[in-house]
Design a protein around this motif. Structure first.
Motif, PDB file in Angstrom:
ATOM      1  N   GLU A  54       0.834  -1.208   0.000  1.00 28.72           N
ATOM      2  CA  GLU A  54       0.000   0.000   0.000  1.00 28.72           C
ATOM      3  C   GLU A  54       0.864   1.251   0.000  1.00 28.72           C
ATOM      4  O   GLU A  54       0.627   2.192  -0.775  1.00 28.72           O
ATOM      5  CB  GLU A  54      -0.916  -0.010   1.227  1.00 28.72           C
ATOM      6  N   VAL A  55       1.872   1.274   0.849  1.00 32.93           N
ATOM      7  CA  VAL A  55       2.766   2.433   0.919  1.00 32.93           C
ATOM      8  C   VAL A  55       3.537   2.579  -0.393  1.00 32.93           C
ATOM      9  O   VAL A  55       3.707   3.690  -0.907  1.00 32.93           O
ATOM     10  CB  VAL A  55       3.742   2.288   2.103  1.00 32.93           C
ATOM     11  N   LYS A  56       4.009   1.454  -0.930  1.00 38.92           N
ATOM     12  CA  LYS A  56       4.745   1.487  -2.196  1.00 38.92           C
ATOM     13  C   LYS A  56       3.865   2.039  -3.306  1.00 38.92           C
ATOM     14  O   LYS A  56       4.315   2.805  -4.168  1.00 38.92           O
ATOM     15  CB  LYS A  56       5.224   0.077  -2.554  1.00 38.92           C
ATOM     16  N   GLY A  57       2.578   1.667  -3.284  1.00 39.37           N
ATOM     17  CA  GLY A  57       1.645   2.163  -4.291  1.00 39.37           C
ATOM     18  C   GLY A  57       1.474   3.669  -4.219  1.00 39.37           C
ATOM     19  O   GLY A  57       1.393   4.347  -5.245  1.00 39.37           O
ATOM     20  N   ARG A  58       1.426   4.204  -2.987  1.00 44.68           N
ATOM     21  CA  ARG A  58       1.332   5.652  -2.817  1.00 44.68           C
ATOM     22  C   ARG A  58       2.587   6.326  -3.376  1.00 44.68           C
ATOM     23  O   ARG A  58       2.513   7.380  -4.017  1.00 44.68           O
ATOM     24  CB  ARG A  58       1.169   6.000  -1.342  1.00 44.68           C
ATOM     25  N   SER A  59       3.739   5.734  -3.100  1.00 45.07           N
ATOM     26  CA  SER A  59       5.002   6.287  -3.594  1.00 45.07           C
ATOM     27  C   SER A  59       5.036   6.287  -5.120  1.00 45.07           C
ATOM     28  O   SER A  59       5.417   7.275  -5.756  1.00 45.07           O
ATOM     29  CB  SER A  59       6.180   5.484  -3.040  1.00 45.07           C
ATOM     30  N   ILE A  60       4.598   5.178  -5.726  1.00 49.17           N
ATOM     31  CA  ILE A  60       4.588   5.063  -7.179  1.00 49.17           C
ATOM     32  C   ILE A  60       3.680   6.114  -7.802  1.00 49.17           C
ATOM     33  O   ILE A  60       3.991   6.685  -8.853  1.00 49.17           O
ATOM     34  CB  ILE A  60       4.145   3.647  -7.603  1.00 49.17           C
ATOM     35  N   HIS A  61       2.553   6.389  -7.135  1.00 48.96           N
ATOM     36  CA  HIS A  61       1.622   7.406  -7.640  1.00 48.96           C
ATOM     37  C   HIS A  61       2.331   8.742  -7.836  1.00 48.96           C
ATOM     38  O   HIS A  61       2.179   9.393  -8.880  1.00 48.96           O
ATOM     39  CB  HIS A  61       0.462   7.588  -6.672  1.00 48.96           C
ATOM     40  N   TYR A  62       3.129   9.136  -6.869  1.00 49.90           N
ATOM     41  CA  TYR A  62       3.822  10.420  -6.977  1.00 49.90           C
ATOM     42  C   TYR A  62       4.993  10.349  -7.953  1.00 49.90           C
ATOM     43  O   TYR A  62       5.318  11.333  -8.613  1.00 49.90           O
ATOM     44  CB  TYR A  62       4.273  10.888  -5.590  1.00 49.90           C
ATOM     45  N   TYR A  63       5.631   9.187  -8.058  1.00 51.28           N
ATOM     46  CA  TYR A  63       6.680   9.038  -9.061  1.00 51.28           C
ATOM     47  C   TYR A  63       6.094   9.124 -10.475  1.00 51.28           C
ATOM     48  O   TYR A  63       6.750   9.612 -11.408  1.00 51.28           O
ATOM     49  CB  TYR A  63       7.425   7.713  -8.894  1.00 51.28           C
ATOM     50  N   ASP A  64       4.864   8.660 -10.624  1.00 48.99           N
ATOM     51  CA  ASP A  64       4.222   8.708 -11.939  1.00 48.99           C
ATOM     52  C   ASP A  64       3.973  10.135 -12.408  1.00 48.99           C
ATOM     53  O   ASP A  64       3.750  10.378 -13.602  1.00 48.99           O
ATOM     54  CB  ASP A  64       2.892   7.937 -11.909  1.00 48.99           C
ATOM     55  N   LEU A  65       4.005  11.073 -11.475  1.00 48.07           N
ATOM     56  CA  LEU A  65       3.832  12.476 -11.861  1.00 48.07           C
ATOM     57  C   LEU A  65       5.010  12.959 -12.707  1.00 48.07           C
ATOM     58  O   LEU A  65       4.943  14.012 -13.345  1.00 48.07           O
ATOM     59  CB  LEU A  65       3.694  13.355 -10.609  1.00 48.07           C
ATOM     60  N   TYR A  66       6.111  12.182 -12.701  1.00 40.60           N
ATOM     61  CA  TYR A  66       7.246  12.479 -13.583  1.00 40.60           C
ATOM     62  C   TYR A  66       6.760  12.564 -15.035  1.00 40.60           C
ATOM     63  O   TYR A  66       7.271  13.339 -15.841  1.00 40.60           O
ATOM     64  CB  TYR A  66       8.284  11.360 -13.503  1.00 40.60           C
ATOM     65  N   LYS A  67       5.805  11.702 -15.355  1.00 40.24           N
ATOM     66  CA  LYS A  67       5.356  11.594 -16.740  1.00 40.24           C
ATOM     67  C   LYS A  67       4.450  12.755 -17.136  1.00 40.24           C
ATOM     68  O   LYS A  67       4.179  12.955 -18.314  1.00 40.24           O
ATOM     69  CB  LYS A  67       4.600  10.276 -16.930  1.00 40.24           C
TER      70      LYS A  67
END
Length: 305
Positions: free
Chosen positions: A46-59
């Protein structure tokens, strides 16, 4: 506008809220008599998913801003919030001169939340055994998400107090165990040596590990002229493999900071940081029996003179 205070507020808000939720999850699962392993991985995911969400903002809207932020934060010294302030002042503000104040504030909030979830993902993964003890002994007051401490948790007083609580006779059993004196001395000596080496390994930070990875890959694994013994290779892999940034497993390589560091080596960092990291590596590698890589580090230092 003090972006550092805004960053700090939202970073710490994520940490505080996450700590509360973890306590609730622990208590709920304990009341249902569930095992620790049956749910802990779900928390990490769950925490990793939240982190990935913000990393996806790179795109999307932050692609340039986040790249500038991540690349430059490693070039400054000081506390976390001092570095944040310098990066915004020297690199980020100019990017937002043609945008609204609201857009800059949104970026600050999102980058703070991303960093918090990124930290929590690493922390929860690396401290699994610690939180297993917290759960087993119901010591929920010992749940901490403090990224200011570099303490190896197995050496901490809190961890050993929980071990005593879970295994109250562990010390007594060790003392009363009939054991040959020579065996006892050998065991004690081995434990002391293991602890000494582990302490040295814990002393390497991720930047230093990535530089070793760079040198190992480019100067040995890709080289047809140089070779390295299996023993030395395993020793170096042990050091490199201690990195804490697990985003390298799920984030695209072209936007992953750890990958960039390992791919570019010392050149990734500012010249002053390169000198500091390379000299630090020379000191930390002493006594570990890995002399092969020291000349390569000195060669990199020579390029800076």
């Amino acid at each position: 506008m003090d972006v550092t205070l805004l960053y700090k507020y939202h970073y710490e808000a994520v940490i505080k809220r996450s700590k509360h939720l973890v306590v609730v999850i622990f208590k709920s699962n304990k009341s249902r008599k569930r095992t620790f392993s049956s749910f802990y991985k779900d928390i990490i995911e769950e925490v990793k998913g939240r982190s990935i969400h913000y990393y996806d903002l790179y795109k999307g809207k932050y692609s340039n801003s986040m790249n500038v932020f991540d690349c430059n934060r490693m070039n400054y010294e000081g506390s976390k919030y001092e570095v944040i302030e310098l990066v915004f002042k020297n690199h980020i503000f100019s990017l937002y001169e043609k945008y609204s104040k609201k857009e800059l504030l949104n970026f600050v909030v999102d980058i703070a939340r991303r960093d918090a979830f990124d930290y929590l993902s690493r922390h929860l993964y690396n401290h699994r055994d610690y939180y297993s003890l917290v759960y087993d002994t119901e010591s929920y007051q010992n749940i901490y998400f403090d990224d200011s401490s570099n303490l190896y948790f197995r050496d901490s007083k809190t961890y050993n107090e929980m071990l005593d609580l879970k295994h109250p006779n562990r010390i007594k059993t060790e003392i009363n165990l009939p054991m040959d004196v020579d065996v006892l001395k050998t065991s004690s000596s081995k434990n002391d040596k293991d602890s000494e080496i582990q302490s040295k390994l814990n002393g390497f930070d991720d930047d230093e590990r990535m530089i070793i990875g760079y040198l190992l890959y480019h100067d040995y694994l890709k080289s047809k002229k140089r070779s390295i013994s299996l023993n030395k290779f395993l020793l170096l892999v042990k050091i490199v493999g201690g990195y804490e940034d697990l985003s390298i497993f799920y984030q695209k390589t072209n936007s992953n900071t750890s990958y960039k560091k390992a791919n570019e080596g010392p050149k990734y960092f500012a010249e002053t940081s390169q000198k500091k990291l390379l000299n630090s590596l020379l000191v930390k590698l002493e006594g570990l029996g890995i002399d092969d890589i020291s000349p390569l580090i000195r060669k990199e230092l020579g390029k800076l003179k």
